[in-house]
Design an enzyme around this catalytic site. Structure first.
Site, mmCIF file in Angstrom:
data_model
loop_
_atom_site.group_PDB
_atom_site.id
_atom_site.type_symbol
_atom_site.label_atom_id
_atom_site.label_comp_id
_atom_site.label_asym_id
_atom_site.label_seq_id
_atom_site.Cartn_x
_atom_site.Cartn_y
_atom_site.Cartn_z
ATOM 1 N N ASP A 88 1.800 -9.329 -24.007
ATOM 2 C CA ASP A 88 0.997 -9.228 -22.788
ATOM 3 C C ASP A 88 1.890 -8.558 -21.742
ATOM 4 O O ASP A 88 2.777 -9.189 -21.185
ATOM 5 C CB ASP A 88 0.553 -10.611 -22.312
ATOM 6 C CG ASP A 88 -0.278 -10.544 -21.033
ATOM 7 O OD1 ASP A 88 -0.590 -9.423 -20.579
ATOM 8 O OD2 ASP A 88 -0.605 -11.601 -20.480
ATOM 9 N N LYS A 106 2.959 -1.549 -13.472
ATOM 10 C CA LYS A 106 1.716 -1.326 -14.226
ATOM 11 C C LYS A 106 0.682 -0.585 -13.384
ATOM 12 O O LYS A 106 -0.134 0.175 -13.910
ATOM 13 C CB LYS A 106 1.163 -2.676 -14.698
ATOM 14 C CG LYS A 106 -0.044 -2.600 -15.628
ATOM 15 C CD LYS A 106 -0.369 -3.989 -16.139
ATOM 16 C CE LYS A 106 -1.601 -4.002 -17.043
ATOM 17 N NZ LYS A 106 -1.875 -5.351 -17.578
ATOM 18 N N GLU A 118 -7.690 -6.680 -22.793
ATOM 19 C CA GLU A 118 -7.317 -8.024 -22.339
ATOM 20 C C GLU A 118 -8.463 -9.036 -22.386
ATOM 21 O O GLU A 118 -8.238 -10.193 -22.755
ATOM 22 C CB GLU A 118 -6.707 -7.929 -20.938
ATOM 23 C CG GLU A 118 -5.324 -7.272 -20.968
ATOM 24 C CD GLU A 118 -4.791 -6.909 -19.598
ATOM 25 O OE1 GLU A 118 -5.492 -7.173 -18.599
ATOM 26 O OE2 GLU A 118 -3.688 -6.353 -19.522
ATOM 27 N N ASP A 171 -11.200 -11.455 -15.466
ATOM 28 C CA ASP A 171 -9.749 -11.319 -15.580
ATOM 29 C C ASP A 171 -9.202 -10.634 -14.329
ATOM 30 O O ASP A 171 -9.319 -9.421 -14.167
ATOM 31 C CB ASP A 171 -9.416 -10.500 -16.833
ATOM 32 C CG ASP A 171 -7.914 -10.407 -17.095
ATOM 33 O OD1 ASP A 171 -7.130 -10.850 -16.232
ATOM 34 O OD2 ASP A 171 -7.533 -9.898 -18.159
#
Length: 354
Positions: free
Chosen positions: A25, A87, A184, A206
């Protein structure tokens, strides 16, 4: 069914070789690595028993690189060379980066992807991410005591082709063979065991540190069918931190404008306050700035809700659109899986429930 060992003519039968793959992850705020052993997934810890690796990389004067908790400690005193939330830069150009004026980084508008100028030269988000992945890969090899055949890496469902390719490039640079990029929301559904015990229609909400995904899944006999997805690849917990940061500056009325180091420190204090508010009615924010001024303010839950309301609404708009795309109403959803650190915010939980 028995596993048969078959040898070709002229070859001796070989014992069955166990090969290990890992799951990663790669998060905006934190990352981790896991493997499946004896049918159960196991997250791998460091020597101090910590599962998470803060997704922070620091380029030091001596040419070495710090990753994780050691890098996180330097984020306020050396912000130009300590990169967090990389990210959000993956596969993005300079014009794609929102609120870049608040980032304590020296961004370079390279063709194809924004980069960061550090004391060790210009670093692309791919190179920075590779440092995080390298630490995770090393941890896995030390834990499993053997080489890794490949890795499955999670990515936001809303990542475009450039962002997905950048993630693959980072993994290869870290010496990892990418077996698959897994969305995800699907990973979250598997992690929560929905593939084994539940049937029906579920939503996966999420909200991580830098990205937001909403997916509607239909589960039938352990098979996932993705009915619709939506989200925002530039929305996450970092934005809530910035709202608090801006509020702090407005309240403090500083005599001198904040330095880059001040900005990094106040963003860190803002994040700590946001997390504290998840379990307390108010949070103190104190800091000594470069000018010598002492900043001391307190933010309560009501104020945080007020300054964050537009961000909450930005997550609910894709939720409503995704439901429409799936041809569903809220009452058709059997359950909601809440994923990502920002979903610990009570304001988010109430809004999604409503």
């Amino acid at each position: 069914m028995a596993l048969l060992q078959i040898a070709e003519p002229g070859q001796s039968p070989l014992p069955h070789e166990t090969r290990h793959a890992i799951g990663i992850d790669l998060g905006t705020t934190n990352s981790l690595v896991a493997s499946v052993r004896q049918g159960m997934s196991h997250v791998m810890n460091d020597a101090e028993g910590r599962a998470l690796v803060p997704s922070v990389v620091r380029y030091q004067k001596d040419g070495s690189v710090l990753v994780g908790y050691d890098a996180l400690k330097a984020i306020a005193k050396d912000p130009k060379n300590t990169i967090a939330s990389v990210k959000r830069l993956m596969g993005r150009s300079l014009t794609d980066i929102e609120h870049r004026e608040n980032l304590p980084l020296d961004l370079v508008d390279n063709p194809g992807m924004v980069s960061v100028k550090t004391r060790q030269g210009v670093k692309t988000p791919v190179e920075v991410s590779a440092e995080i992945l390298r630490v995770l890969n090393d941890r896995a090899q030390q834990t499993l005591k053997q080489d890794i055949v490949g890795a499955v890496i999670t990515v936001p469902a809303y990542f475009d082709d450039a962002q997905r390719q950048a993630t693959k490039d980072a993994a290869r640079l870290a010496g990892l063979n990418v077996l698959r990029l897994l969305n995800e929301p699907t990973a979250a559904a598997v992690a929560y065991g929905l593939d084994n015990s539940s049937e029906g229609v579920y939503a996966v909400y999420d909200l991580g540190g830098g990205t937001f995904d909403i997916s509607i899944l239909r589960l039938t006999r352990g098979v996932f069918e993705v009915l619709a997805t939506g989200g925002d690849s530039a929305l996450g917990g970092d934005d809530f931190d910035r709202r608090i940061y801006c509020w702090v500056l407005d309240q403090a009325k500083l005599k001198s404008p904040p330095t880059i180091e001040d900005t990094a420190l106040l963003l860190l204090r803002s994040r700590e306050a946001k997390e504290y508010l998840s379990t307390h009615p108010e949070a103190p924010i104190t800091a000594r700035l470069a000018s010598g001024e002492i900043l001391d303010v307190t933010i309560d839950m009501a104020t945080f809700a007020e300054i964050s309301q537009t961000l909450v609404s930005k997550t609910l708009q894709p939720v409503k659109k995704t439901l429409r795309d799936a041809g569903l109403r809220p009452e058709d959803i059997q359950g909601v899986v809440m994923v990502g650190g920002a979903t610990r915010i009570p304001l988010i939980q109430r809004a999604v429930g409503e």
